[in-house]
Design a protein around this motif. Structure first.
Motif, PDB file in Angstrom:
ATOM      1  N   VAL A   9      23.196 -27.396  26.855  1.00  0.00           N
ATOM      2  CA  VAL A   9      21.725 -27.390  26.915  1.00  0.00           C
ATOM      3  C   VAL A   9      21.016 -28.559  27.993  1.00  0.00           C
ATOM      4  O   VAL A   9      21.596 -29.861  27.657  1.00  0.00           O
ATOM      5  CB  VAL A   9      21.193 -27.660  25.334  1.00  0.00           C
ATOM      6  N   LYS A  10      20.443 -28.139  28.666  1.00  0.00           N
ATOM      7  CA  LYS A  10      19.608 -29.102  29.480  1.00  0.00           C
ATOM      8  C   LYS A  10      18.263 -29.554  28.710  1.00  0.00           C
ATOM      9  O   LYS A  10      17.512 -28.669  28.163  1.00  0.00           O
ATOM     10  CB  LYS A  10      19.241 -28.657  30.987  1.00  0.00           C
ATOM     11  N   PRO A  11      18.022 -30.988  28.521  1.00  0.00           N
ATOM     12  CA  PRO A  11      16.848 -31.453  27.845  1.00  0.00           C
ATOM     13  C   PRO A  11      15.565 -31.104  28.197  1.00  0.00           C
ATOM     14  O   PRO A  11      15.323 -30.921  29.499  1.00  0.00           O
ATOM     15  CB  PRO A  11      17.384 -32.842  27.721  1.00  0.00           C
ATOM     16  N   MET A  12      14.787 -31.277  27.428  1.00  0.00           N
ATOM     17  CA  MET A  12      13.248 -31.296  27.973  1.00  0.00           C
ATOM     18  C   MET A  12      13.083 -32.387  28.614  1.00  0.00           C
ATOM     19  O   MET A  12      13.343 -33.444  28.328  1.00  0.00           O
ATOM     20  CB  MET A  12      12.339 -31.037  26.493  1.00  0.00           C
ATOM     21  N   LEU A  13      12.106 -32.260  29.869  1.00  0.00           N
ATOM     22  CA  LEU A  13      11.888 -33.434  30.828  1.00  0.00           C
ATOM     23  C   LEU A  13      10.197 -33.856  30.608  1.00  0.00           C
ATOM     24  O   LEU A  13       9.760 -33.269  29.933  1.00  0.00           O
ATOM     25  CB  LEU A  13      12.217 -32.947  32.051  1.00  0.00           C
ATOM     26  N   ALA A  14       9.998 -34.813  31.408  1.00  0.00           N
ATOM     27  CA  ALA A  14       8.870 -35.474  31.535  1.00  0.00           C
ATOM     28  C   ALA A  14       8.256 -35.573  33.022  1.00  0.00           C
ATOM     29  O   ALA A  14       9.073 -35.706  34.104  1.00  0.00           O
ATOM     30  CB  ALA A  14       8.531 -36.747  30.640  1.00  0.00           C
ATOM     31  N   LYS A  15       7.216 -35.410  33.258  1.00  0.00           N
ATOM     32  CA  LYS A  15       6.505 -35.590  34.459  1.00  0.00           C
ATOM     33  C   LYS A  15       5.678 -36.989  34.493  1.00  0.00           C
ATOM     34  O   LYS A  15       5.021 -37.330  33.417  1.00  0.00           O
ATOM     35  CB  LYS A  15       5.352 -34.594  34.919  1.00  0.00           C
ATOM     36  N   SER A  16       5.480 -37.745  35.506  1.00  0.00           N
ATOM     37  CA  SER A  16       5.031 -39.086  35.767  1.00  0.00           C
ATOM     38  C   SER A  16       3.490 -38.824  35.657  1.00  0.00           C
ATOM     39  O   SER A  16       3.017 -37.884  36.401  1.00  0.00           O
ATOM     40  CB  SER A  16       5.612 -39.832  36.873  1.00  0.00           C
ATOM     41  N   VAL A  17       2.806 -39.719  34.860  1.00  0.00           N
ATOM     42  CA  VAL A  17       1.431 -39.809  35.021  1.00  0.00           C
ATOM     43  C   VAL A  17       1.054 -41.234  35.097  1.00  0.00           C
ATOM     44  O   VAL A  17       1.955 -42.123  34.672  1.00  0.00           O
ATOM     45  CB  VAL A  17       0.732 -39.161  33.869  1.00  0.00           C
ATOM     46  N   ALA A  18      -0.069 -41.688  35.545  1.00  0.00           N
ATOM     47  CA  ALA A  18      -0.637 -43.131  35.644  1.00  0.00           C
ATOM     48  C   ALA A  18      -0.759 -43.865  34.548  1.00  0.00           C
ATOM     49  O   ALA A  18      -0.731 -44.915  34.544  1.00  0.00           O
ATOM     50  CB  ALA A  18      -1.678 -42.999  36.773  1.00  0.00           C
ATOM     51  N   LYS A  19      -1.578 -42.883  33.605  1.00  0.00           N
ATOM     52  CA  LYS A  19      -1.972 -43.592  32.313  1.00  0.00           C
ATOM     53  C   LYS A  19      -1.424 -42.891  30.933  1.00  0.00           C
ATOM     54  O   LYS A  19      -1.003 -41.760  31.224  1.00  0.00           O
ATOM     55  CB  LYS A  19      -3.322 -43.770  32.192  1.00  0.00           C
ATOM     56  N   ILE A  20      -1.568 -43.628  30.011  1.00  0.00           N
ATOM     57  CA  ILE A  20      -1.100 -43.032  28.597  1.00  0.00           C
ATOM     58  C   ILE A  20      -2.065 -41.878  28.191  1.00  0.00           C
ATOM     59  O   ILE A  20      -3.338 -42.399  28.138  1.00  0.00           O
ATOM     60  CB  ILE A  20      -0.837 -44.198  27.736  1.00  0.00           C
ATOM     61  N   PRO A  21      -1.792 -40.809  28.132  1.00  0.00           N
ATOM     62  CA  PRO A  21      -2.666 -39.723  27.640  1.00  0.00           C
ATOM     63  C   PRO A  21      -3.006 -39.661  26.072  1.00  0.00           C
ATOM     64  O   PRO A  21      -2.150 -40.245  25.396  1.00  0.00           O
ATOM     65  CB  PRO A  21      -2.116 -38.385  28.063  1.00  0.00           C
ATOM     66  N   PRO A  22      -4.269 -39.321  25.727  1.00  0.00           N
ATOM     67  CA  PRO A  22      -4.539 -39.347  24.245  1.00  0.00           C
ATOM     68  C   PRO A  22      -4.096 -38.335  23.460  1.00  0.00           C
ATOM     69  O   PRO A  22      -3.563 -37.381  24.172  1.00  0.00           O
ATOM     70  CB  PRO A  22      -6.175 -39.346  24.301  1.00  0.00           C
ATOM     71  N   TYR A 194       5.180 -36.339  29.405  1.00  0.00           N
ATOM     72  CA  TYR A 194       4.532 -37.195  30.286  1.00  0.00           C
ATOM     73  C   TYR A 194       5.304 -38.491  30.067  1.00  0.00           C
ATOM     74  O   TYR A 194       5.376 -39.015  28.786  1.00  0.00           O
ATOM     75  CB  TYR A 194       3.116 -37.289  29.754  1.00  0.00           C
ATOM     76  N   LYS A 195       5.591 -39.420  31.173  1.00  0.00           N
ATOM     77  CA  LYS A 195       6.208 -40.476  31.370  1.00  0.00           C
ATOM     78  C   LYS A 195       5.419 -41.502  32.083  1.00  0.00           C
ATOM     79  O   LYS A 195       4.583 -41.051  33.038  1.00  0.00           O
ATOM     80  CB  LYS A 195       7.587 -40.352  31.744  1.00  0.00           C
ATOM     81  N   ILE A 196       5.177 -42.397  31.498  1.00  0.00           N
ATOM     82  CA  ILE A 196       4.359 -43.862  31.800  1.00  0.00           C
ATOM     83  C   ILE A 196       4.957 -44.811  32.529  1.00  0.00           C
ATOM     84  O   ILE A 196       5.742 -45.606  31.296  1.00  0.00           O
ATOM     85  CB  ILE A 196       3.110 -44.114  31.083  1.00  0.00           C
ATOM     86  N   LYS A 197       5.449 -45.135  33.634  1.00  0.00           N
ATOM     87  CA  LYS A 197       6.301 -46.189  33.878  1.00  0.00           C
ATOM     88  C   LYS A 197       5.897 -47.149  34.560  1.00  0.00           C
ATOM     89  O   LYS A 197       4.615 -47.121  35.313  1.00  0.00           O
ATOM     90  CB  LYS A 197       7.467 -45.762  34.791  1.00  0.00           C
ATOM     91  N   HIS A 198       6.300 -48.687  34.433  1.00  0.00           N
ATOM     92  CA  HIS A 198       5.579 -49.787  35.306  1.00  0.00           C
ATOM     93  C   HIS A 198       5.950 -49.358  36.718  1.00  0.00           C
ATOM     94  O   HIS A 198       6.896 -48.883  37.225  1.00  0.00           O
ATOM     95  CB  HIS A 198       6.501 -51.027  34.589  1.00  0.00           C
TER      96      HIS A 198
END
Length: 353
Positions: A9-22, A194-198
């Motif tokens: 199984v390939k896992p569910m993934l995240a796309k990069s965003v600039a801010k933490i969404p509500p 969604y992923k928010i990275k430094h």
């Protein structure tokens, strides 16, 4: 093995965003190996993000899965190695070794942990159609009696807490924050989280490049920083140029092209030098037979790159090119410019789970 969700199984993934969404479920972004764990009684299969098996490299986790997970289940999580209170990706990478004797030795010296953050099946039921919030409830029940090295990932629905995690947890070696819509079903191999990275910037010395696999164009730029002794150290690479830009860079960098003689990394052209460190220009367990040859350049140009965080004295991930810095002298590009991150004990992160 006979489960409602079968490997691979390939896992569910995240796309990069600039801010933490509500309005979402928030988790720390763990810096390890993504893993889908299938257990059917004594049978355990640990699959990587690409679906390739990791089971043989982590025998201690096979035992831990049998001791801590439901008899029949499929878990999504992250394999990590903890050293001195923080995640250590270098030690984790050493676990991927062809020799079984070495694998067994490292399982004792640098044992891995499993951070569980989603559940895809339990018993005879596939949980893929359930909402994220519903799967979390099932996961908490399934791991209610779990103990180290299996951990339940902490979560929150409070954006303010997520912001605090984003600021503090980096000191424990974590990578940022992941946000998951509460009504999200599990969608393998799809970027729906969604992923928010430094992101930070550094001015680095350009000391070489690797050709692109498609032909005589630039693949990635080799970056260096000067250490306290004035030695230019390889700190990482930057890439992600358009094909047109890759072609332009070949001509643009031609005046700086030199031979290995006299280059700060001249010794690294010798294969034996790679036995003592991670240097540019040699295959590894990760690259296999991939061509890692590189073109040396006079260390006279400086570029600004964006990076997320350091792993020891190197960029943990590929850096992003921002701009040339003709106003900076190469010898001014030192480690001293990098931001110090306050340490944070990983045990405090895990205790929240």
């Amino acid at each position: 093995m006979d489960l409602p969700v079968m490997p691979p199984v390939k896992p569910m993934l995240a796309k990069s965003v600039a801010k933490i969404p509500p309005g979402m479920q928030y988790e720390a972004k763990w810096d390890g190996f993504r893993a889908i764990v299938h257990r059917d009684g004594d049978e355990v299969v640990i699959g990587s993000r690409t679906g390739k098996p990791l089971t043989r490299y982590f025998p201690e986790l096979v035992t831990a899965v049998r001791d801590n997970l439901p008899p029949r289940c499929v878990i999504d999580g992250e394999i990590v190695v903890v050293h001195e209170g923080r995640l250590d990706f270098d030690r984790l990478g050493e676990r991927i070794h062809p020799a079984d004797s070495r694998v067994r030795l490292l399982a004792e010296r640098t044992p891995a942990s499993l951070i569980a953050f989603d559940i895809l099946a339990v018993g005879d039921e596939s949980l893929l159609p359930l909402r994220q919030s519903e799967r979390r409830t099932v996961l908490e029940a399934a791991l209610s009696a779990a103990s180290p090295p299996v951990h339940l990932a902490p979560v929150t629905t409070d954006p303010a807490v997520a912001e605090e995690w984003f600021r503090r947890y980096e000191g424990a070696g974590l990578d940022g924050v992941v946000a998951k819509p509460l009504d999200l079903p599990y969608r393998p191999d799809t970027r729906v989280m969604y992923k928010i990275k430094h992101e930070r910037t550094a001015d680095c010395v350009l000391a070489g490049y690797r050709p692109h696999r498609s032909g005589p164009v630039v693949g990635s730029l080799l970056l260096g920083l000067y250490d306290a002794q004035g030695v230019l150290q390889h700190v990482g690479v930057c890439a992600a140029f358009s094909m047109r830009r890759r072609e332009e860079l070949v001509a643009e960098l031609e005046p700086s092209r030199v031979g290995f003689a006299g280059h700060p990394w001249a010794a690294w052209a010798d294969a034996s030098a790679h036995e003592h460190g991670r240097l540019p220009g040699a295959p590894s367990r990760w690259s296999g037979k991939k061509d890692m040859s590189w073109v040396p350049l006079r260390p006279e140009r400086v570029c600004e790159v964006a990076y997320d965080h350091m792993e020891g004295d190197r960029f943990r991930h590929t850096a992003r090119f921002r701009r040339w810095r003709p106003d900076r002298a190469p010898d001014s590009c030192t480690y001293a410019q990098l931001e110090e991150v306050a340490r944070y004990d990983l045990a405090e992160v895990l205790s929240a789970g």
